[in-house]
Design an enzyme around this catalytic site. Structure first.
Site, PDB file in Angstrom:
ATOM      1  N   GLU A   7       0.978 -10.085  -1.287  1.00 25.56           N
ATOM      2  CA  GLU A   7       0.371  -9.959  -0.097  1.00 25.56           C
ATOM      3  C   GLU A   7      -0.776  -9.237   0.265  1.00 25.56           C
ATOM      4  O   GLU A   7      -1.745  -9.734   0.932  1.00 25.56           O
ATOM      5  CB  GLU A   7       1.528  -9.619   0.753  1.00 25.56           C
ATOM      6  CG  GLU A   7       1.445  -9.581   2.457  1.00 25.56           C
ATOM      7  CD  GLU A   7       2.531  -9.158   2.782  1.00 25.56           C
ATOM      8  OE1 GLU A   7       2.486  -8.133   3.683  1.00 25.56           O
ATOM      9  OE2 GLU A   7       3.779  -9.883   2.996  1.00 25.56           O
TER      10      GLU A   7
ATOM     11  N   ILE B 289       0.877  -1.321  -0.137  1.00 27.05           N
ATOM     12  CA  ILE B 289      -0.046   0.000  -0.069  1.00 27.05           C
ATOM     13  C   ILE B 289       1.111   1.261  -0.063  1.00 27.05           C
ATOM     14  O   ILE B 289       1.792   1.121   0.502  1.00 27.05           O
ATOM     15  CB  ILE B 289      -0.871   0.058   1.277  1.00 27.05           C
ATOM     16  CG1 ILE B 289      -2.025   1.074   1.211  1.00 27.05           C
ATOM     17  CG2 ILE B 289      -0.040   0.200   2.549  1.00 27.05           C
ATOM     18  CD1 ILE B 289      -3.085   0.982   2.305  1.00 27.05           C
TER      19      ILE B 289
ATOM     20  N   GLY C  80       6.276  -9.695   4.741  1.00 24.46           N
ATOM     21  CA  GLY C  80       6.455 -10.744   3.617  1.00 24.46           C
ATOM     22  C   GLY C  80       7.482 -10.333   2.704  1.00 24.46           C
ATOM     23  O   GLY C  80       7.521 -10.997   1.523  1.00 24.46           O
TER      24      GLY C  80
ATOM     25  N   LYS D 245      11.817  12.991   5.237  1.00 24.81           N
ATOM     26  CA  LYS D 245      11.068  14.222   5.176  1.00 24.81           C
ATOM     27  C   LYS D 245      12.141  15.383   5.798  1.00 24.81           C
ATOM     28  O   LYS D 245      11.820  16.737   5.618  1.00 24.81           O
ATOM     29  CB  LYS D 245       9.856  14.306   5.940  1.00 24.81           C
ATOM     30  CG  LYS D 245       8.594  13.403   5.301  1.00 24.81           C
ATOM     31  CD  LYS D 245       7.448  13.299   5.951  1.00 24.81           C
ATOM     32  CE  LYS D 245       6.440  12.506   5.113  1.00 24.81           C
ATOM     33  NZ  LYS D 245       5.268  12.348   5.942  1.00 24.81           N
TER      34      LYS D 245
ATOM     35  N   ILE E  66      13.291   1.280   5.254  1.00 18.20           N
ATOM     36  CA  ILE E  66      13.577   2.451   5.850  1.00 18.20           C
ATOM     37  C   ILE E  66      15.037   3.161   5.516  1.00 18.20           C
ATOM     38  O   ILE E  66      15.088   4.468   5.415  1.00 18.20           O
ATOM     39  CB  ILE E  66      13.470   2.142   7.246  1.00 18.20           C
ATOM     40  CG1 ILE E  66      12.156   1.863   7.739  1.00 18.20           C
ATOM     41  CG2 ILE E  66      14.208   3.357   8.389  1.00 18.20           C
ATOM     42  CD1 ILE E  66      11.982   1.337   9.260  1.00 18.20           C
TER      43      ILE E  66
END
Length: 424
Positions: A231, A209, A329, A354, A306
């Site tokens: 997934e 997403i 996953g 950011k 990350i």
């Protein structure tokens, strides 16, 4: 005796010392969880375990630490504070392996809270938008309690269960947790275009997403005969399915059907999947099984991180030693994609945070976890380009990674890496 009871009546079966599993993501059974939280003064040492769950998590209040302990298999923002406060833990596990923890009795379950569509005329309900490890939880829990919600989409696959498998039913009528698509930034659009440039016709896709997957999907309107074995998915696939770009005709696993284990998006998405046999919702032990993923020719996995160091080590679950999310996953699909005939494994991320800090780093932060190893990684993509690390030496990888870092950080990343080597 009727199985239909109130939430307060249903959760009376939970005893001190029990382990309770909550269905995940958009299907979080919040009404049941809140009813259990109301019993905090009566309970001690109840473990509440789950993947990421949407909505509020009152049981995660540190003031209730004597009553409830949160065991996260993937950490969401609503329970992240519990790790520092001491009323929560994190269990690292591949999503493909989570159902086995229940079936092998590594984590015996006393109670499962689930969220289902109303039973049809034959008595069958659907787990709707989230199957993941819930089937294994239902099979292994001593007691199963269900929120029964007419707003839960009815989906097909492993999530179909008969009311006889449920001990208590609690009628609710509430919207399913969702997220509307958000516009993507210029950087995300650039990343999406670069990701899309690697995707060939007849590929099968896995993505998560967020703005980067949606940006990539928006660039695929002229592609042909794509498949979806993922997934999870969100709104970005709907137009591609409706326009026959995604038709799943060339998949190796469950050809002709979309395959997923959970989904989350807007009401449009939930209306789209409702009673739609093109969408198959299967348990994560099947969807995330590397042996099944690799059967799809031209399998493309699209994941994020990350931070990534210049040798290709991917940290996707922590900021230094501070746990942020989970393994999920990512490795299941990266390995499956790289073993697929013509497959590609992609890690896509903005080059800076950011706050302007580089996400391409000379070395990972102290305590950072490696979710994808440098041996597994193939493509790393930022808005500045594509780094192909497959078959590259460490020195070659440094050059590739510095090239896709933000221009403001390229020189210092290169210098810091070689200074570190020289000081060892």
């Amino acid at each position: 005796m009727s199985k239909y009871v109130t939430a307060a009546e249903a959760v009376k079966v939970v005893k001190s010392g029990d382990r309770v599993y909550l269905q995940a993501a958009a299907a979080a059974p919040t009404i049941l969880a809140n009813a259990l939280t109301e019993r905090a003064s009566e309970l001690r040492n109840v473990e509440i375990c789950h993947l990421h769950v949407e909505g509020e998590a009152r049981y995660a209040n540190p003031e209730l630490a004597e009553s409830f302990h949160v065991n996260s298999f993937f950490i969401g923002a609503n329970v992240r504070h519990t790790l520092k406060a001491g009323n929560g833990s994190y269990t690292p596990v591949f999503l493909s392996e989570l159902p086995h923890l229940f079936r092998k009795n590594v984590l015996p379950l006393d109670v499962a809270f689930i969220h289902v569509s109303p039973p049809d005329r034959h008595g069958y309900c659907s787990l709707g938008v989230s199957v993941e490890a819930t089937v294994a939880a239902i099979e292994n829990a001593k007691i199963v309690i269900a929120q029964v919600n007419p707003q839960m989409p009815r989906t097909f696959g492993d999530g179909i269960l008969h009311v006889s498998e449920i001990d208590y039913l609690v009628e609710v009528d509430v919207p399913i947790y969702g997220h509307d698509p958000v516009p993507f930034s210029i950087e995300e659009e650039k990343i999406g275009s670069l990701v899309a440039s690697l995707i060939e016709d007849k590929s099968t896709l896995q993505m998560g997403i967020g703005s980067i997957p949606n940006a990539a999907l928006s660039k695929l309107t002229n592609h042909k005969d794509l498949g979806l074995h993922t997934e999870m998915f969100s709104d970005g696939v709907i137009d591609l399915i409706e326009n026959d770009v995604i038709n799943c005709n060339y998949k190796g696993t469950l050809r002709g059907r979309v395959l997923a284990t959970f989904l989350m998006g807007s009401k449009r998405l939930y209306d789209f999947v409702n009673d739609n046999p093109f969408i198959e919702m299967k348990e994560s032990s099947m969807v995330n099984d590397t042996a099944r993923i690799r059967k799809n020719p031209k399998m493309v996995s699209i994941n994020s991180a990350i931070e990534v160091d210049v040798t290709g080590q991917v940290c996707a679950d922590s900021i230094g030693a501070k746990m942020f999310s989970g393994v999920g996953g990512q490795m299941d699909f990266i390995r499956g994609a790289t073993l697929s005939q013509g497959g590609k494994a992609i890690i896509a991320l903005p080059s800076i945070t950011k706050k302007g800090e580089s996400r391409i780093v000379p070395y990972l932060k102290q305590g950072a976890g490696v979710v994808t190893t440098r041996s597994h990684v193939h493509y790393i993509i930022t808005e500045n380009g594509i780094a192909d690390l497959y078959g590259k030496t460490l020195r070659q990888r440094v050059g590739e990674m510095v090239r896709i870092a933000h221009p403001n950080h390229q020189e210092s990343i290169d210098r810091q890496y070689y200074e570190m080597l020289n000081n060892m």
